[in-house]
Design a protein around this motif. Structure first.
Motif: not given
Lengths: 309, 521
Positions: B391, B395, B398-399, B424-425, B428
């Motif tokens: 995960f 992340a 992606d970020y 990001a956290r 999601s």
């Protein structure tokens, strides 16, 4: 008029017992107004008590004993200041350590002095004129030592100093917002050293009073938790020297009553009274919360580091 | 482009202040790298740069709060060594810090009297009162000496700070981001005061990162980037684009791509919300608004008007004393933060290091903090490192979080990367509501752009976004509707298209826009 006599002696003794609490509390107010919590009051008081007794016993001069007690108390407080202001140690841990250290050291040094008689004690005064007022006279103006009145006078002076003078603005600002004081060129550390040290002087006198005036004798652990009551009283008085006066005498009354009422109630229960009350006061100030917290110095308990917000 | 640099020549009019080749290192960074800066009497000299460019460090050196590692300071043609604020004050230097240095429970007079040479021992506050009134009249800085500082608005507090410097005879006044706490109208008032001081021969250093403001108030502008001076230009001979290029080091686009707003169903409803602040005083007094899916509601206002408390109540961190909060049709007033987050409420907190991350935990651990207790990250009370890693890896990609490794402690990342990690956290798992407090505060231009794009993308994907910010430009750029807070109340809510800066400024100063009441929330 039996109850009048009872009342007179109770109030008179409450005053006498309130004196060490008052001196200690004024000292703690002074330190905390500058932003330093000193939980070492118990230690400074017991060291003061021992010093005063030892000096008075050897020299026969209780006044000199009190002076030395003040110096010892102040010295111990400066040690606390060194740890918390200069080394930025945790104020609570340092204060607790000072209390335990004081109790231990006084106990160790005091072994040979236990049970010795004290020939010269601090004299009690009878104020001319005032003492002849019916009821109030014997209540307030007889059989008190000079420290009772000096304590009240000191409270008034401390209040004036804190709220009506340039120094007071400096001390309170250092306790509320040391960064502000620093930015205006005030030496935060110096102010804190002086306030903590002065607070220690007063606690030392408070302790000395126990062994050369109130008791007068030396027994190990004779401060009997008064230092902790002082911490509670400081909060109870909302860091205001004038409120400390009646707060101290109120707790003095509780202490005294815990002896007086032994005939009617279990003494263990009565001895609990001041402490129980301290817990109640702290809980109440915690619940009544916001209002009390608002009055606490803003930077209380926080070491100051330049450049941190 | 680059103007003349002043050398210390013993001419008839030496600069009021000359900082020469100042270098200051902090662990890991060179905050000031051979910086040279001159201020003349009767000028407003702006120090422009992004957050972290070294402007404040330089001024703290001039004010004696830091010592430079090397370099010289000249004041009025004399070489000096400024070791403490006390010495700076004696040299006629005054500073208004970005975060005011005031003793809040004390009165204005007590604050001014603090440490002031020449005040009487007894009743210093009373003695200062007269002098204070005189000065405040002369410079147009109205303030009541007997009021307690915590009762004052940010603008009034700033006046106290300026008066503090003036009464100490400051010839040089340093203002660090002075307009960040002001309404647009208050800022205009401040500029008038500065003009008056300039006319009297004071020198003013004006620190800012806002281009428009610097162009309108300053005579000369020195631009800093990454601890170095990029150049000094005359305000009359430059423009916004040039300044931006100097400040950022590349061309800057001032437009964001923003699609039209298509609000959907109601996601968050707040009704008559009341709450107290840490001091037990009312911080929210009947706040009412709603946010729909697919829109951004901006909350504007001067700092300290209840925004922090509002965010805390909405995220379950502070008790609501009255009123209710409805999240996706469910009453969630005074429910736990975990329940709120499980229902799809994301929180981008104001203080990103204190509340956004656990600084000592690794990047991957921080990324799953919200969901570490449930599958796939957790199995019968045990963490599943592989799932966490997978995960986190995604992340980070992606970020675009720049981190040496997934196991690096989060505190070692830069501000922008910490904020990306938090987003990001929080983003999601498709949150229904995103509550973002000052999401770009203190970030550089690149990170700011990216964070704003992320918020806009949330809106396009159908989340309701509540954006709390003191940066009016940010609100105007991102929000679809703008609510203005003042003393714990909403003064009005206006559609972003119709909002004028002036109108919002008036509401920030406490003027209620009544029309809003009838048209609903």
């Amino acid at each position: 008029m039996d109850w009048v006599n009872w009342l007179v002696s109770t109030v008179s003794r409450a005053l006498a017992f309130g004196v060490p609490l008052l001196w200690g509390t004024l000292g703690e107010i002074c330190a905390e107004r500058a932003g330093v919590v000193n939980l070492g009051v118990e230690g400074m008081m017991i060291l003061g008590a021992f010093t005063a007794f030892a000096v008075a016993q050897s020299t026969g001069q209780p006044g000199l004993g009190l002076l030395c007690a003040a110096l010892v108390g102040g010295g111990a407080a400066l040690f606390h200041a060194f740890l918390t202001v200069t080394l930025r140690a945790n104020q609570y841990v340092s204060g607790l350590a000072l209390s335990m250290f004081g109790l231990g050291l006084a106990g160790l040094l005091g072994r040979g002095w236990e049970g010795k008689p004290l020939a010269a004690t601090l004299p009690t005064l009878t104020l001319p004129g005032l003492a002849r007022i019916p009821v109030l006279g014997p209540m307030l103006f007889q059989d008190q030592t000079v420290l009772t009145y000096a304590g009240v006078l000191l409270a008034v002076l401390l209040w004036l100093l804190l709220f009506r003078t340039r120094w007071g603005v400096v001390i309170r600002s250092v306790g509320e917002s040391p960064a502000t004081a620093d930015a205006l060129g005030i030496r935060v550390s110096l102010v804190r050293y002086l306030c903590v040290g002065f607070g220690g002087l007063l606690a030392g006198v408070g302790g000395g009073y126990l062994s050369v005036a109130y008791r007068p004798a030396w027994t190990e652990g004779m401060s009997a938790g008064m230092g902790w009551i002082v911490i509670a009283l400081t909060i109870f008085a909302a860091w205001d020297p004038l409120q400390a006066i009646w707060g101290a005498f109120f707790f003095g009354a509780l202490y005294h009553l815990s002896y007086r009422l032994q005939a009617y109630l279990a003494p263990e229960l009565l001895k609990l009274m001041p402490y129980l009350f301290a817990v109640v006061v702290l809980a109440a100030s915690g619940f009544g919360g916001a209002r009390w917290r608002r009055r606490a110095p803003g930077a209380l308990g926080l070491p100051y580091v330049r450049g941190e917000r | 482009m680059v103007g003349p640099v002043h050398a210390p020549t013993p001419d008839a009019h030496p600069p009021l202040v000359l900082l020469k080749d100042i270098t200051k290192r902090f662990p890991g960074v060179v905050a000031n790298d051979r910086v040279t800066f001159a201020l003349h009497a009767g000028e407003i000299h702006a120090l422009l740069g992004e957050n972290g460019a070294g402007k404040t460090t330089l001024m703290n050196i001039l004010y004696g709060l830091y010592r430079p590692d090397s370099g010289e300071i000249w004041v009025k043609g004399r070489r000096v060594d400024i070791r403490s604020p006390r010495e700076a004050i004696q040299l006629g230097i005054g500073m208004v810090h970005q975060h005011f240095k005031l003793v809040l429970p004390h009165t204005v007079a007590e604050n001014v009297a603090l440490g002031l040479a020449g005040t009487p021992f007894w009743a210093p506050a009373r003695a200062i009162g007269r002098k204070l009134r005189e000065l405040s009249q002369r410079y147009g800085l109205p303030v009541d000496p007997d009021r307690r500082v915590w009762e004052l608005s940010a603008g009034e507090q700033q006046r106290v700070e300026i008066l503090k410097a003036l009464i100490r005879g400051a010839e040089v006044l340093i203002l660090d981001e002075p307009t960040s706490v002001l309404t647009p109208q208050e800022a205009q008032e401040l500029f008038k005061v500065l003009a008056r001081m300039k006319a009297e021969g004071h020198g003013i250093i004006f620190i800012s990162h806002k281009l428009d403001e610097v162009l309108s108030v300053a005579d000369r502008i020195t631009v800093m980037r990454r601890g170095r001076v990029v150049g000094t230009v005359l305000a009359a001979e430059t423009n916004k684009a040039e300044l931006a290029r100097m400040m950022v080091g590349r061309e800057v686009v001032f437009r964001l791509r923003k699609g039209t707003c298509r609000p959907g169903e109601e996601a968050l409803l707040v009704e008559d919300l009341h709450a107290r602040n840490d001091r037990g005083l009312w911080a929210l007094r009947g706040v009412t608004f709603r946010v729909c899916r697919g829109e951004i509601l901006g909350i504007a206002g001067v700092a300290g008007n209840g925004q922090r408390e509002l965010v805390e109540v909405l995220t379950g961190l502070r008790r609501a004393e009255r009123g209710r909060i409805v999240l996706l049709g469910r009453d969630v007033t005074n429910r736990s933060p975990r329940l709120l987050s499980d229902l799809g409420c994301a929180h981008v907190p104001e203080e990103r290091i204190r509340m956004g991350i656990v600084p000592a935990l690794s990047v991957e651990e921080n990324l799953v903090l919200k969901r570490h207790h449930r599958p796939p990250f957790c199995w019968r009370g045990l963490l599943r490192p592989k799932a966490v890693r997978a995960f986190a890896q995604k992340a980070v990609e992606d970020y675009a979080i720049m981190t040496p490794s997934l196991r690096t402690p989060a505190k070692l990342l830069s501000g922008g990367n910490i904020q990306r990690l938090i987003l990001a956290r929080e983003l999601s798992g498709k949150p229904a509501v995103v509550i973002a407090a000052h999401p770009t505060y203190g970030l550089d231009v690149g990170a700011t752009e990216q964070i704003r794009q992320l918020l806009l993308r949330q809106r396009e994907e159908g989340a309701a976004v509540l954006l709390v910010s003191e940066d009016l430009e940010e609100i105007l750029e991102l929000a679809d509707r703008i609510a203005v807070m003042f003393r714990g109340e909403i003064m009005g809510i206006v559609p972003a298209g119709e909002a004028s800066l002036e109108e919002i400024g008036l509401m920030m100063a406490g003027e209620r826009r009544l029309a809003v009441r009838s048209e609903g929330i």
